[in-house]
Motif scaffolding. Structure first.
Motif, PDB file in Angstrom:
ATOM      1  N   LEU A  60       0.899  -1.235  -0.015  1.00 10.14           N
ATOM      2  CA  LEU A  60      -0.081   0.154  -0.173  1.00 10.14           C
ATOM      3  C   LEU A  60       0.933   1.301  -0.009  1.00 10.14           C
ATOM      4  CD1 LEU A  60      -2.654   1.666   0.570  1.00 10.14           C
ATOM      5  CD2 LEU A  60      -2.278   1.245   3.013  1.00 10.14           C
ATOM      6  N   PHE A  61       0.555   2.169  -0.823  1.00 11.68           N
ATOM      7  CA  PHE A  61       1.180   3.371  -0.836  1.00 11.68           C
ATOM      8  C   PHE A  61       0.141   4.334  -0.215  1.00 11.68           C
ATOM      9  CE2 PHE A  61       3.608   1.282  -3.757  1.00 11.68           C
ATOM     10  CZ  PHE A  61       4.923   1.737  -3.817  1.00 11.68           C
ATOM     11  N   THR A  62       0.742   5.270   0.836  1.00  7.67           N
ATOM     12  CA  THR A  62       0.099   6.026   1.699  1.00  7.67           C
ATOM     13  C   THR A  62       0.615   7.154   2.296  1.00  7.67           C
ATOM     14  OG1 THR A  62      -1.627   5.793   3.769  1.00  7.67           O
ATOM     15  CG2 THR A  62       0.066   4.140   3.571  1.00  7.67           C
ATOM     16  N   LEU A 110       0.548  -3.538  -6.197  1.00  8.22           N
ATOM     17  CA  LEU A 110       0.946  -2.031  -5.462  1.00  8.22           C
ATOM     18  C   LEU A 110      -0.454  -1.226  -5.436  1.00  8.22           C
ATOM     19  CD1 LEU A 110       4.034  -0.958  -7.664  1.00  8.22           C
ATOM     20  CD2 LEU A 110       3.889  -2.457  -5.495  1.00  8.22           C
ATOM     21  N   LEU A 111      -0.900  -0.782  -4.037  1.00 12.84           N
ATOM     22  CA  LEU A 111      -2.278  -0.509  -3.733  1.00 12.84           C
ATOM     23  C   LEU A 111      -1.864   0.755  -3.733  1.00 12.84           C
ATOM     24  CD1 LEU A 111      -5.312  -1.131  -3.610  1.00 12.84           C
ATOM     25  CD2 LEU A 111      -4.702  -1.446  -1.061  1.00 12.84           C
ATOM     26  N   PHE A 112      -3.057   1.628  -4.418  1.00 13.94           N
ATOM     27  CA  PHE A 112      -3.245   3.199  -4.123  1.00 13.94           C
ATOM     28  C   PHE A 112      -4.519   3.420  -4.075  1.00 13.94           C
ATOM     29  CE2 PHE A 112       0.165   2.114  -7.128  1.00 13.94           C
ATOM     30  CZ  PHE A 112       1.230   2.665  -6.637  1.00 13.94           C
ATOM     31  N   LEU A 116       3.999   2.116   2.383  1.00 11.13           N
ATOM     32  CA  LEU A 116       5.032   2.961   1.725  1.00 11.13           C
ATOM     33  C   LEU A 116       4.522   4.372   1.571  1.00 11.13           C
ATOM     34  CD1 LEU A 116       6.687   0.345  -0.681  1.00 11.13           C
ATOM     35  CD2 LEU A 116       7.264   0.552   1.928  1.00 11.13           C
ATOM     36  N   LEU A 117       5.524   5.178   1.629  1.00  8.78           N
ATOM     37  CA  LEU A 117       5.313   6.524   1.222  1.00  8.78           C
ATOM     38  C   LEU A 117       6.291   6.980   0.098  1.00  8.78           C
ATOM     39  CD1 LEU A 117       5.830   9.681   3.081  1.00  8.78           C
ATOM     40  CD2 LEU A 117       6.681   7.401   4.164  1.00  8.78           C
ATOM     41  N   ILE A 118       5.907   8.031  -0.442  1.00  6.35           N
ATOM     42  CA  ILE A 118       6.915   8.860  -1.397  1.00  6.35           C
ATOM     43  C   ILE A 118       7.037  10.035  -0.530  1.00  6.35           C
ATOM     44  CG2 ILE A 118       7.240  10.085  -3.492  1.00  6.35           C
ATOM     45  CD1 ILE A 118       5.510   7.675  -5.037  1.00  6.35           C
ATOM     46  N   MET A 177       5.878   6.990 -10.264  1.00  5.15           N
ATOM     47  CA  MET A 177       7.263   6.783  -9.540  1.00  5.15           C
ATOM     48  C   MET A 177       7.334   5.332  -8.904  1.00  5.15           C
ATOM     49  SD  MET A 177       7.203  10.551  -7.739  1.00  5.15           S
ATOM     50  CE  MET A 177       8.962  10.200  -6.876  1.00  5.15           C
ATOM     51  N   ALA A 178       6.388   4.895  -8.338  1.00  2.00           N
ATOM     52  CA  ALA A 178       6.263   3.461  -7.602  1.00  2.00           C
ATOM     53  C   ALA A 178       6.534   2.347  -8.532  1.00  2.00           C
ATOM     54  CB  ALA A 178       5.002   3.372  -6.802  1.00  2.00           C
ATOM     55  N   VAL A 179       5.937   2.147  -9.520  1.00  2.00           N
ATOM     56  CA  VAL A 179       5.905   1.176 -10.505  1.00  2.00           C
ATOM     57  C   VAL A 179       7.258   1.360 -11.251  1.00  2.00           C
ATOM     58  CG1 VAL A 179       4.953   1.897 -12.657  1.00  2.00           C
ATOM     59  CG2 VAL A 179       4.942  -0.216 -12.142  1.00  2.00           C
ATOM     60  N   GLY A 180       7.928   2.572 -11.126  1.00  2.00           N
ATOM     61  CA  GLY A 180       9.295   2.512 -12.081  1.00  2.00           C
ATOM     62  C   GLY A 180      10.185   2.013 -10.857  1.00  2.00           C
ATOM     63  N   GLU A 181      10.130   2.425  -9.717  1.00  2.94           N
ATOM     64  CA  GLU A 181      11.040   1.749  -8.728  1.00  2.94           C
ATOM     65  C   GLU A 181      11.137   0.318  -8.579  1.00  2.94           C
ATOM     66  OE1 GLU A 181      14.093   1.294  -5.882  1.00  2.94           O
ATOM     67  OE2 GLU A 181      13.982   2.730  -7.590  1.00  2.94           O
ATOM     68  N   ALA A 182       9.701  -0.266  -8.441  1.00  4.79           N
ATOM     69  CA  ALA A 182       9.471  -1.600  -8.442  1.00  4.79           C
ATOM     70  C   ALA A 182      10.025  -2.412  -9.408  1.00  4.79           C
ATOM     71  CB  ALA A 182       7.813  -1.718  -8.097  1.00  4.79           C
ATOM     72  N   LEU A 183       9.770  -1.969 -10.913  1.00  2.20           N
ATOM     73  CA  LEU A 183      10.258  -2.543 -11.987  1.00  2.20           C
ATOM     74  C   LEU A 183      11.692  -2.477 -12.058  1.00  2.20           C
ATOM     75  CD1 LEU A 183       7.444  -1.728 -14.666  1.00  2.20           C
ATOM     76  CD2 LEU A 183       7.838  -3.654 -13.588  1.00  2.20           C
ATOM     77  N   ARG A 184      12.531  -1.338 -11.628  1.00  2.00           N
ATOM     78  CA  ARG A 184      13.888  -1.089 -11.629  1.00  2.00           C
ATOM     79  C   ARG A 184      14.427  -2.371 -10.660  1.00  2.00           C
ATOM     80  NH1 ARG A 184      17.947   0.214  -8.763  1.00  2.00           N
ATOM     81  NH2 ARG A 184      16.666   0.780  -6.821  1.00  2.00           N
ATOM     82  N   GLN A 185      13.812  -2.428  -9.549  1.00  2.00           N
ATOM     83  CA  GLN A 185      14.331  -3.365  -8.748  1.00  2.00           C
ATOM     84  C   GLN A 185      14.194  -4.897  -9.052  1.00  2.00           C
ATOM     85  OE1 GLN A 185      13.293  -3.240  -4.484  1.00  2.00           O
ATOM     86  NE2 GLN A 185      13.746  -0.911  -4.270  1.00  2.00           N
ATOM     87  N   THR A 186      13.068  -5.255  -9.698  1.00  2.46           N
ATOM     88  CA  THR A 186      12.772  -6.750  -9.945  1.00  2.46           C
ATOM     89  C   THR A 186      13.345  -6.997 -11.425  1.00  2.46           C
ATOM     90  OG1 THR A 186      10.561  -6.075 -10.901  1.00  2.46           O
ATOM     91  CG2 THR A 186      10.827  -6.820  -8.731  1.00  2.46           C
ATOM     92  N   GLY A 187      14.316  -6.147 -11.942  1.00  2.00           N
ATOM     93  CA  GLY A 187      14.762  -6.510 -13.379  1.00  2.00           C
ATOM     94  C   GLY A 187      14.232  -6.118 -14.591  1.00  2.00           C
ATOM     95  N   PHE A 188      12.987  -5.442 -14.370  1.00  2.00           N
ATOM     96  CA  PHE A 188      12.493  -4.913 -15.580  1.00  2.00           C
ATOM     97  C   PHE A 188      13.423  -4.152 -16.441  1.00  2.00           C
ATOM     98  CE2 PHE A 188      10.489  -1.779 -18.117  1.00  2.00           C
ATOM     99  CZ  PHE A 188       9.504  -2.402 -18.931  1.00  2.00           C
ATOM    100  N   ALA A 189      13.863  -4.531 -17.854  1.00  2.00           N
ATOM    101  CA  ALA A 189      14.782  -3.727 -18.302  1.00  2.00           C
ATOM    102  C   ALA A 189      14.139  -3.430 -19.690  1.00  2.00           C
ATOM    103  CB  ALA A 189      16.122  -4.637 -18.653  1.00  2.00           C
ATOM    104  N   GLY A 190      12.718  -3.323 -19.935  1.00  2.00           N
ATOM    105  CA  GLY A 190      11.988  -2.930 -21.095  1.00  2.00           C
ATOM    106  C   GLY A 190      12.293  -3.743 -22.209  1.00  2.00           C
TER     107      GLY A 190
END
Length: 159
Positions: free
Chosen positions: A78-80, A98-100, A119-121, A138-151
């Motif tokens: 949860l992002f809050t 990721l819940l908003f 979590l918060l930004i 912002m959140a999905v960008g960081e999550a994808l970066r960490q999980t190896g998403f390279a496009g």
């Protein structure tokens, strides 16, 4: 990685978020009731022709979403604005949802209580919050970066 929107009430934000999901190939969930119909002109305009490319699941209620999540075995993040931990100090998993919350009210205490992480930004202390579509990006960008998403297999521009 998946995005869930809890009772969204601004059609333009939801359309923008679904466009983001289509472009990044991230599944999306809308937890009803939403504050608008999907035929809303502002929703369709923000989502443009990308809406047909989103893997979207609508849930009639929070309890139906929770049933789906239990079957899928996904962790709920949860992002809050009420969290203490920064989204940058969290280890994401590719199976996270990721819940908003609703733009005008966030999520209920009952929803917040079942989240596996809150979590918060971080923003300037004198200001309230970011737009939810910006927060999702912002959140999905960081999550994808960490999980190896390279496009891989995805190309395009930021226009």
């Amino acid at each position: 990685m998946q995005i869930a929107l809890f009772q969204p009430d601004i059609p333009q934000n939801t359309g923008t978020i679904l466009r983001l999901c289509a472009c990044l190939d991230v599944a999306a969930h809308i937890i009803e009731p939403a504050g608008f119909d999907t035929s809303d002109r502002n929703f369709r305009r923000a989502g443009m022709d990308y809406l047909d490319h989103v893997r979207l699941k609508r849930h009639d209620s929070w309890s139906k979403f929770e049933e789906w999540r239990a079957e899928a075995g996904c962790r709920l993040v949860l992002f809050t604005t009420k969290a203490a931990k920064s989204y940058l100090d969290f280890a994401y998993s590719a199976s996270d949802v990721l819940l908003f919350g609703r733009e005008t009210a966030g999520v209920t205490d009952a929803v917040a209580a079942v989240a596996d992480a809150r979590l918060l930004i971080p923003i300037k202390p004198s200001l309230r919050s970011l737009n939810v579509a910006v927060t999702v990006a912002m959140a999905v960008g960081e999550a994808l970066r960490q999980t190896g998403f390279a496009g891989s297999g995805i190309a395009g521009s930021a226009t």
